[in-house]
Scaffold this motif. Structure first.
Motif, PDB file in Angstrom:
ATOM      1  N   LYS A 274      55.851 -67.098  38.503  1.00 30.70           N
ATOM      2  CA  LYS A 274      55.168 -65.805  38.520  1.00 30.70           C
ATOM      3  C   LYS A 274      56.007 -64.781  37.755  1.00 30.70           C
ATOM      4  O   LYS A 274      57.211 -64.755  37.877  1.00 30.70           O
ATOM      5  N   ASP A 275      55.347 -63.960  36.977  1.00 34.58           N
ATOM      6  CA  ASP A 275      55.999 -62.903  36.191  1.00 34.58           C
ATOM      7  C   ASP A 275      56.981 -63.427  35.159  1.00 34.58           C
ATOM      8  O   ASP A 275      57.742 -62.663  34.594  1.00 34.58           O
ATOM      9  N   ASP A 279      59.451 -61.680  31.883  1.00 36.61           N
ATOM     10  CA  ASP A 279      60.865 -61.917  31.631  1.00 36.61           C
ATOM     11  C   ASP A 279      61.090 -62.527  30.250  1.00 36.61           C
ATOM     12  O   ASP A 279      62.052 -62.191  29.565  1.00 36.61           O
ATOM     13  N   GLN A 321      66.611 -56.549  47.899  1.00 32.60           N
ATOM     14  CA  GLN A 321      65.519 -57.426  48.309  1.00 32.60           C
ATOM     15  C   GLN A 321      64.815 -58.002  47.094  1.00 32.60           C
ATOM     16  O   GLN A 321      64.694 -57.340  46.074  1.00 32.60           O
ATOM     17  N   THR A 323      61.773 -58.401  46.565  1.00 36.12           N
ATOM     18  CA  THR A 323      60.573 -57.658  46.166  1.00 36.12           C
ATOM     19  C   THR A 323      60.915 -56.342  45.481  1.00 36.12           C
ATOM     20  O   THR A 323      60.118 -55.817  44.718  1.00 36.12           O
ATOM     21  N   ALA A 324      62.110 -55.793  45.780  1.00 45.50           N
ATOM     22  CA  ALA A 324      62.485 -54.518  45.177  1.00 45.50           C
ATOM     23  C   ALA A 324      63.163 -54.721  43.825  1.00 45.50           C
ATOM     24  O   ALA A 324      63.421 -53.779  43.102  1.00 45.50           O
ATOM     25  N   PRO A 326      62.218 -55.801  40.875  1.00 44.73           N
ATOM     26  CA  PRO A 326      61.614 -55.287  39.642  1.00 44.73           C
ATOM     27  C   PRO A 326      61.954 -53.830  39.356  1.00 44.73           C
ATOM     28  O   PRO A 326      62.134 -53.458  38.199  1.00 44.73           O
ATOM     29  N   ALA A 327      62.087 -52.993  40.388  1.00 45.72           N
ATOM     30  CA  ALA A 327      62.359 -51.573  40.162  1.00 45.72           C
ATOM     31  C   ALA A 327      63.682 -51.391  39.428  1.00 45.72           C
ATOM     32  O   ALA A 327      63.780 -50.646  38.463  1.00 45.72           O
ATOM     33  N   TYR A 328      64.718 -52.122  39.881  1.00 44.87           N
ATOM     34  CA  TYR A 328      66.026 -51.997  39.245  1.00 44.87           C
ATOM     35  C   TYR A 328      65.995 -52.554  37.830  1.00 44.87           C
ATOM     36  O   TYR A 328      66.559 -52.005  36.901  1.00 44.87           O
ATOM     37  N   ALA A 330      63.496 -52.644  35.906  1.00 45.35           N
ATOM     38  CA  ALA A 330      62.758 -51.719  35.050  1.00 45.35           C
ATOM     39  C   ALA A 330      63.667 -50.616  34.539  1.00 45.35           C
ATOM     40  O   ALA A 330      63.632 -50.262  33.364  1.00 45.35           O
TER      41      ALA A 330
ATOM     42  N   PHE B 143      56.819 -52.794  36.645  1.00 44.43           N
ATOM     43  CA  PHE B 143      57.906 -53.339  37.460  1.00 44.43           C
ATOM     44  C   PHE B 143      58.441 -52.263  38.408  1.00 44.43           C
ATOM     45  O   PHE B 143      58.658 -52.497  39.593  1.00 44.43           O
ATOM     46  N   PHE B 144      58.657 -51.071  37.832  1.00 45.68           N
ATOM     47  CA  PHE B 144      59.234 -49.987  38.619  1.00 45.68           C
ATOM     48  C   PHE B 144      58.312 -49.623  39.785  1.00 45.68           C
ATOM     49  O   PHE B 144      58.762 -49.507  40.928  1.00 45.68           O
ATOM     50  N   GLY B 147      58.268 -52.375  42.405  1.00 45.05           N
ATOM     51  CA  GLY B 147      59.521 -52.393  43.156  1.00 45.05           C
ATOM     52  C   GLY B 147      59.606 -51.218  44.108  1.00 45.05           C
ATOM     53  O   GLY B 147      59.980 -51.370  45.274  1.00 45.05           O
ATOM     54  N   THR B 150      57.766 -51.510  47.475  1.00 46.91           N
ATOM     55  CA  THR B 150      58.423 -52.193  48.587  1.00 46.91           C
ATOM     56  C   THR B 150      59.624 -51.408  49.088  1.00 46.91           C
ATOM     57  O   THR B 150      60.029 -51.567  50.228  1.00 46.91           O
TER      58      THR B 150
END
Lengths: 366, 367
Positions: A274-275, A279, A321, A323-324, A326-328, A330, B143-144, B147, B150
């Motif tokens: 997935k995803d 990447d 985590q 699930t978190a 992707p935020a970093y 990004a 993505f942001f 993320g 969550t």
């Protein structure tokens, strides 16, 4: 591009390094490594231990990076070629991996989902899966090359349907492949302390290097990406070259599918790979390759893929985590692309020039 | 470039009299009508009731709004794949705000709009003024947003805030279109507030794109950046504006989605960006830019919803059929588009060369 004109000796070595495309992913890699070294030196610890099968294997964060990053690196090879020739990216690789894995399982397990022994040799299964995923690659390639649909939109079709097709091939069952041998591809071969995916990846790199060295595919795909019309006037067949790059990506997908399925001996249609398309595209971009086609640097893409895995592992290390994550990721990506944006670079180099010239003036007046 | 001609290429022939935009929209509308009629004829029970159509709209109001924003960005030649992520983030933030902070609904709406606007501003700036590829920027945006969702809250939960539950339950009764159930009671047909919002968005964007200068600028920039620049259009500002509007609409769509489901969850609106892109494409928008129509997008989104309903009511309720049929539909539409456009290009080329010859002849005569 002020560095290019810099005549000073020391500067020219440095600027040569700076100008090389592979500098970007390596700089990111070194930054990440330094960060880890400062935060926690034990990150780099390697130790030998016995796994559940009784083999001695190397373990540690670095090993996990080269293990898990290998799938991405193999995909990055195909993605780089596709990007160079067709000026766009294939967003269906994740779904295609699901299809290829599903075909592999179907061949190895036959109609029975819990067979006692495998129904066909692994190599046969892999070849069938490879043919299937190359056919799907060709499907994308035909849409892009002959129907002139933008790559992202053309591959959106397979992206939407791929996981459904994968589930359909095995009737939504989740077959489990029996036997020890099958797990070797995603795990360890007895007697070899390095993870097999990494060995497969190295084999792929060597084949790619030979391919780029002894065939014209690299040159041709760049020329098609830079100017299609001129390439045609020079006697190339742009459509065929684009199609070829998609078929090569299909082959990369089949190899990745084999590794992914082998890790679990089974498959989860909605979660597998997935995803990974995101990447893989990131790896190409991180390698400093233009996403709008043209020239490429294969080694830089491959290093880019491992940088992404390095980042992921580092984040896990800091108890982020899953699930978190992707935020970093990004934030890192945005910082990287902003830094490499031509507008920002130009401003920066102008600023550097100013500082340098004012320094010169000060030295002369003194 | 045929796209430049969209505004004024009126040539002979049955279909030649239409611009690319109108031609593609007409195809979409026809397909939708034929599909719905077939559903009415062959699967009478459900599709005869007007409420079936309204239910489709209730469930897909958010998708329509997201697709409108997507269409706008695609007309200027870009793409925004962060809309699904923004939707999920808006749902989760509003849910947490309403339930854990006990806030009121009005502020929640502002919060949703603010999140959308923030994404639009940042992404628009990076794309328009720093010349970074839209795909990469909005990919990072997605993505942001996923993320952050969550990080705001991990587990899905239902919102119990009174004001919100009341808003969620509000139904607008449509007179005369209700149906009689098995017991003989008359049941009113209804739509949710989200549908009204979606239709307002569609109407507003239609007017903007058709009759305002800004709206025409979007087409000009998407059709050919270079010529747009020569015409004195501020290309960067126009591109920036398209992403800001798309971000804002993602916020609106997020809140409408939130009103429909009434919960916050990290898995909300998974793949919504791809559905929005698919709706826009089926609606006749081209990713190359310069061609597209909001009405087409509305019908594109509805076609997508209808085909899902048909597939599940025919009895092919195995999950994979939905994915496969949507993809097949997308494939057919794309191929048809590509064939039409390439044939038209050829025709235009021959016609314009003929025109040139004629003009020269006239010139010679007048002299």
């Amino acid at each position: 591009m002020s560095e290019k004109l810099d005549p000073r000796g020391k500067g020219s070595v440095l600027s040569g390094l700076l100008r090389n495309q592979i500098f970007i992913p390596f700089a990111a890699l070194i930054l990440l490594a330094l960060f880890n070294l400062i935060a926690d030196p034990s990150f780099f610890a390697l130790n030998m231990k016995q796994n559940s099968a009784g083999n001695y294997i190397l373990s540690g964060n670095l090993i996990s990076i080269i293990d898990n990053g290998s799938e991405l690196a193999i995909l990055a090879i195909g993605m780089t070629l596709v990007t160079a020739a067709s000026k766009g990216q294939d967003i269906s690789v994740g779904a295609a991996i699901a299809i290829s894995g599903s075909v592999l399982l179907r061949v190895l397990c036959g109609d029975n989902t819990r067979p006692e022994t495998i129904q066909a040799p692994i190599i046969v299964g892999f070849l069938v899966a490879a043919v299937a995923s190359m056919l799907f690659g060709a499907f994308n390639g035909v849409l892009v090359a002959y129907f002139r649909i933008q790559p992202m939109v053309a591959t959106l079709i397979l992206f939407t349907a791929g996981r459904s097709i994968a589930a359909w091939i095995n009737n939504n069952e989740l077959p489990i492949v029996p036997g020890e041998e099958f797990t070797y591809f995603g795990g360890y071969i007895p007697g070899i302390p390095l993870p097999t995916p990494f060995l497969i990846a190295i084999l792929c790199f060597i084949i790619t290097w030979l391919m780029l060295k002894f065939t014209n595919i690299g040159l041709y795909s760049q020329s098609v990406g830079i100017n299609e019309k001129t390439s045609r006037l020079n006697g190339l067949n742009p459509e065929l070259i684009k199609l070829t790059t998609y078929v090569i990506l299909g082959l990369c997908v089949a190899v990745t599918g084999l590794i992914k399925v082998s890790r679990l001996s089974t498959i989860n249609y909605s979660v597998i790979a997935k995803d990974i398309e995101m990447d893989a595209i990131l790896a190409v971009a991180l390698g400093g390759n233009s996403l709008s086609g043209g020239k490429f640097n294969m080694a830089a893409s491959i290093v880019g893929a491992y940088v992404i895995q390095f980042l992921t592992t580092t984040l896990y290390k800091f108890d982020v985590q899953a699930t978190a994550l992707p935020a970093y990721k990004a934030v890192v990506v945005i910082v990287l692309v902003v830094m490499s944006a031509p507008v920002v670079r130009e401003k920066f180099s102008r600023l550097m020039k100013k500082i340098r010239s004012s320094g010169h003036a000060a030295a002369e007046s003194a | 470039m045929t796209q430049i001609r969209t505004a004024g290429s009126r040539r002979g022939g049955l279909l030649g009299g239409m611009t690319d935009t109108n031609l593609l929209t007409t195809i979409t509308v026809c397909v939708f009508v034929v599909m719905y009629l077939c559903a009415v004829i062959f699967l009478q029970e459900g599709f005869l009731k007007p409420q079936t159509l309204f239910n489709l709209m209730n469930a897909n109001a958010a998708l329509i709004i997201l697709s409108c924003g997507m269409t706008l960005v695609m007309i200027t030649g870009g793409i925004d794949i962060s809309v699904g992520g923004v939707t999920a983030l808006v749902c989760m933030s509003c849910a947490v705000y309403l339930d854990e902070a006990g806030g009121n609904v009005f502020v929640a709406v502002l919060l949703a709009l603010g999140i959308g606007l923030a994404f639009g501003l940042v992404q628009g700036f990076l794309i328009a003024y720093l010349d970074i590829q839209p795909f990469i920027v909005t990919l990072a945006g997605m993505f942001f947003a996923r993320g952050m969702t969550t990080i705001v809250h991990t587990n899905p939960f239902n919102v119990v805030n009174e004001g919100f539950v009341e808003l969620k339950g509000t139904r607008l009764i449509i007179p005369f279109l209700g149906s009689v159930n098995k017991k003989g009671n008359y049941i009113d047909a209804y739509v949710e507030i989200g549908v009204v919002v979606a239709l307002l968005v569609v109407a507003a964007l239609f007017v903007i794109l058709k009759w305002t200068k800004t709206g025409r600028n979007f087409y000009a920039v998407g059709g050919n950046r270079q010529s747009a620049l020569m015409l004195g259009i501020n290309v960067r500002k126009t591109t920036f504006l398209s992403y800001v509007i798309c971000g804002l609409l993602a916020g609106v769509g997020g809140f409408v989605y939130f009103m429909h489901v009434g919960s916050g969850a990290p898995s909300h609106a998974m793949g919504a960006e791809m559905n929005a892109i698919a709706s826009s494409i089926i609606g006749g928008t081209m990713l190359t830019g310069g061609v597209g129509n909001i009405i087409g997008t509305l019908f594109g989104a509805m076609s997508l919803a209808t085909i899902q309903t048909i597939v599940s009511s025919v009895g092919l309720d195995q999950a994979w059929w939905t994915g496969i049929t949507i993809a097949a539909m997308l494939c057919i539409f794309l191929v048809v588009q590509s064939v039409i456009i390439s044939r038209r290009k050829k025709k235009n080329a021959t016609v314009s060369s003929a025109d040139a010859q004629e003009a020269e002849k006239k010139k010679g005569e007048s002299e």
